[in-house]
Design a protein around this motif. Sequence first.
Motif, PDB file in Angstrom:
ATOM      1  N   THR A  32     119.727 -53.965 -60.040  1.00  0.00           N
ATOM      2  CA  THR A  32     118.441 -53.363 -59.666  1.00  0.00           C
ATOM      3  C   THR A  32     117.593 -54.298 -58.808  1.00  0.00           C
ATOM      4  O   THR A  32     116.623 -53.849 -58.183  1.00  0.00           O
ATOM      5  N   ARG A  44     115.840 -49.727 -54.382  1.00  0.00           N
ATOM      6  CA  ARG A  44     115.655 -48.318 -54.712  1.00  0.00           C
ATOM      7  C   ARG A  44     116.868 -47.666 -55.375  1.00  0.00           C
ATOM      8  O   ARG A  44     117.061 -46.457 -55.281  1.00  0.00           O
ATOM      9  N   SER A  63     114.122 -45.970 -59.707  1.00  0.00           N
ATOM     10  CA  SER A  63     112.673 -46.080 -59.555  1.00  0.00           C
ATOM     11  C   SER A  63     112.140 -47.142 -60.517  1.00  0.00           C
ATOM     12  O   SER A  63     112.760 -47.421 -61.548  1.00  0.00           O
TER      13      SER A  63
END
Length: 505
Positions: free
Chosen positions: A222, A227, A230
Amino acid sequence: MPLHWLGLVAAVWLQSINGTNSNFPAYSSELKRILSISQLQLNNLAFASDAGKLLGWVSGVAAARLPLWLVLLIGSALGAAGYGVQFLFLTGRIHSLSYWQVFSLTVVAGNSICWINTVSYILAIRNFPLDRQIAVGISTSYVGLSAKIYTTVVEVAAASPSAPLERAKAFLLLNAALPLLVCVAAAPLTGYADVGKSRRLVAGFVTLFVITAVTGGFAVITSLIPRVLSPPAILIGLVVFLVLPLVTPAAEEIGEAVQQKCLIVVHDEESLKRGGLAGKDGEGSRNDGIGEEIPPLLMLRRAEFWLYFLVYLFGATLGLVYLNNLGQIAESRGSFGISSLVSLASAFSFFGRLLPSLLDYFFSKSTYTMSTSIAMGLMTAPMSGAFFLLVISKQDFALYTSSAIVGICSGAVTSISISATRELFGTINFGVNHNILVSNIPIGSFLFGDFAALLYKNGRVDGEENCVGNRCYQTTLLIWGCLCVLGSLLALVLHVKTKKLRGHK
């Protein structure tokens, strides 16, 4: 239920929020603007956070005399005060703070980290006397998750996360409040202990290894892939992964039940006696290091301590200084992927802290066991190669490779050092002794950081605000590489010297 595992869960939670000093770049520019200070003064504020470790030994003294839950609350209160007052200053509720008042508050906030670290280390060492390296390595690896946690919370909660002032306010408020909340939640778990366990804790550690590795992987993915999820989804994922260690006690209980049912449990009484155990170990009768419990003042008079001090200084501390300067190094070399570079180094530091635990766990039954001095030397050596690679190569590949190497090696040395302190100087005074050792971090941060800044300044062409090109850090990196080589050699000297001392016992 084996409740002593809850102490390790508490250590995991505490370490995951104990990287508040890594957030300084997020609000440093606003402090510089509001206080109207120079870049050198701003650099000294960064040093102030590390300077709090110079008084870290106070937390060790407190831990020897006070309940751990109280030590934890004192530490979190110091952090809340140090960061909280700065938050009130940025929001205008406090109208006037001088530079030296902010400097002092930053020192106090930096010192709070030592209190929380001390409790985390003691929980792991006390609850798992034969698996100290494993327990400590797993818990300390979560420090590498702190920056990810704080950044994600700010992105979700801040009203305008892209506005510098709003981000600064959000980070300072979070730095003040989150450790306090987690420490209050973890305080009841510090009372669980069961030092009578032998090295048969298979299911619990395997479960925790898997959870930790998956958590680190989630943080890396992440961070490096924009992206992919979220911010709210990332935050939910992090919370779930931090709650998952609570299943460890149940996993260990189930594992023990299965072993008993299958009649495969073997109680090796002789190895238990060799381990010295439990209450005896915590009380100082056992020592698998030099052979005695050494108080702080005597430790400072030992040549072994100063060898150890320099090994750490030229290893983990030097790696930390490199990572602190990584943004400036990348910018001077024309690299613009600074955020991904920092994420990469942080991720490898996470796994570097975990690596010694994995090796210790899976190779613990080997006929040859490596001393912590040799292990630290072996992990410092690749860092010299990483610095030399940056000297001879201008490619981004070299920058990413070197940052990954420095991250994993400095993280590993940090983890190993906790066992090394106990091995060399015993367990009774561990809290004070180890905090004295890590006082080399602010010393190294000041010396190496300011020296690098001086060379950077001298490398600028007349009229340029910033230095551009490999020449900016070439001499610095060459010197750092040589210091890492020296650190590896000193680790070998330390191993030989302590081996001789053991032979004389």
